[in-house]
Design an enzyme around this catalytic site. Structure first.
Site, mmCIF file in Angstrom:
data_model
loop_
_atom_site.group_PDB
_atom_site.id
_atom_site.type_symbol
_atom_site.label_atom_id
_atom_site.label_comp_id
_atom_site.label_asym_id
_atom_site.label_seq_id
_atom_site.Cartn_x
_atom_site.Cartn_y
_atom_site.Cartn_z
ATOM 1 N N SER A 101 0.830 -1.196 0.000
ATOM 2 C CA SER A 101 0.000 0.000 0.000
ATOM 3 C C SER A 101 0.873 1.257 0.000
ATOM 4 O O SER A 101 1.695 1.431 -0.899
ATOM 5 C CB SER A 101 -0.968 -0.037 1.188
ATOM 6 N N ASP A 213 -5.817 -3.811 -2.278
ATOM 7 C CA ASP A 213 -4.765 -3.454 -1.312
ATOM 8 C C ASP A 213 -4.094 -4.686 -0.696
ATOM 9 O O ASP A 213 -4.756 -5.613 -0.227
ATOM 10 C CB ASP A 213 -5.391 -2.591 -0.211
#
Length: 359
Positions: A101, A213
């Site tokens: 991320s 993610d």
């Protein structure tokens, strides 16, 4: 003078008939001792003694590979820059980088060869609107292509395999929930996939699969750093901790949900790191870009506090590597052989000789 009697003459003859024992003079004794020693050694003639092998020399080991595992945390990710700054200021430059991320964004820039001071300048000058392309209809509020383009521009549009350092971006495959580690291909696209927070960013399609993610399955990518060849992994954990306060706002709720889902997996993976740096950024919101300076400072403070542990772990790792290399060298050394290979009487009297003759 009176002539000798018959008895006297007979006695003298008997005395002369007694055998005598030869007693060498003192000057001949060393000579005879040398002859005796030569005779003893004659039984081993032709068997030259083999000198013992030299003691093993300390091997030349390749440098210890340090890996960085940069965790996710949205705007908290600016703390990674401060931590990297402090590591390099103390002489520790990473050899491999893995990011999840927000950690993948910083990791890609760092792996491209950008120094942390330039990264800080770019972070301060970053316009949040330049990486947020809002989309009303789709799988999320943000498309993510602006972030992809931004990263590709910063790394000179090089693919992952052409960056200055080995780099991995971790994402989650949406259809199976499996962890996916991108180590080649479009750098910006891999970072976009790793940063696509479900419900906020649209899932990214790569090779016929959709990705979201990486924090869902690997909040701090320690294992990915190991896969890149790191001998020692320094993990930087900026994830939020569920502390009893319910977040407000959609982004905060989504971020907290991902944190809760990944907490168990995150703890297990963090346990496999050699050092964990934890900047105090829990009070920085996921969209609080205005606090980027504070996040960078917290990263510096946390890394500085971890320096004694980092030095100790590196020294410990170097010692273990050297011990393993020496043991391997000793196992490869030829074993000493019996130098008395003949079947001489000296060999038969030697209690330490082998039962079987040498081949």
């Amino acid at each position: 003078m009176q002539p000798a009697s018959a008895f006297d003459r007979a006695g003298a003859a008997k005395l002369c008939a007694v055998p005598t024992v030869f007693r060498p003079r003192m000057r001949f004794r060393p000579f005879l001792a040398g002859l005796s020693l030569a005779a003893l050694l004659a039984g081993c003639a032709g068997n030259e003694p083999v000198p013992p092998p030299p003691p093993p020399v300390a091997p030349q080991l390749p440098p210890l590979k340090i890996g960085l595992a940069l965790g996710g945390g949205a705007a908290k990710g600016f703390a990674h820059i401060g931590a990297i700054k402090m590591l390099e200021a103390n002489g520790y430059k990473a050899d491999v980088v893995a990011g999840t991320s927000a950690g993948s964004v910083v990791g890609a820039l760092y792996a491209s060869g950008m120094d942390p001071f330039l990264m800080q300048q770019k972070a301060i000058a970053l316009d949040e609107a330049s990486i947020r392309d809002v989309r009303l209809f789709g799988g999320g509020l943000v498309e993510g292509r602006a972030l992809e383009d931004y990263v590709n521009i910063q790394v000179g549009r090089r693919p992952i395999e052409k960056l200055a350092l080995p780099f991995a971006a971790v994402a989650t495959r949406l259809d199976t929930g499996d962890r996916t580690v991108f180590v080649r291909g479009n750098t910006g696209q891999a970072v976009r996939a790793s940063s696509s927070v479900p419900g906020v960013f649209e899932p990214v399609k790569i090779g016929g699969h959709s990705y979201v993610d990486g924090g869902v399955v690997s909040p701090v990518p320690v294992d990915a750093a190991r896969q890149l060849g790191a001998d020692l992994v320094i993990a930087i954990d900026i994830s939020s901790k569920a502390g009893g306060d319910a977040p407000t706002g959609m982004l905060g709720i989504v971020n907290q949900s991902i944190t809760i889902m990944g907490q168990t997996l995150g703890r297990q993976e963090l346990a496999r790191a050699d050092v964990v740096i934890r900047p105090q950024v829990n009070d920085i919101g996921p969209a609080s870009f205005e606090q980027r300076n504070n996040a960078i400072l917290e990263g510096e403070r946390a890394a500085l506090a971890a320096m004694p542990q980092i030095r100790a772990k590196i020294a410990e790792a170097e010692k273990a590597r050297l011990a393993a290399a020496l043991q391997k060298m000793q196992q490869a050394q030829p074993k000493p052989q019996d130098i008395d290979c003949g079947d001489s009487w000296v060999r038969r009297l030697n209690p330490f000789s082998k039962e079987k003759p040498c081949s």
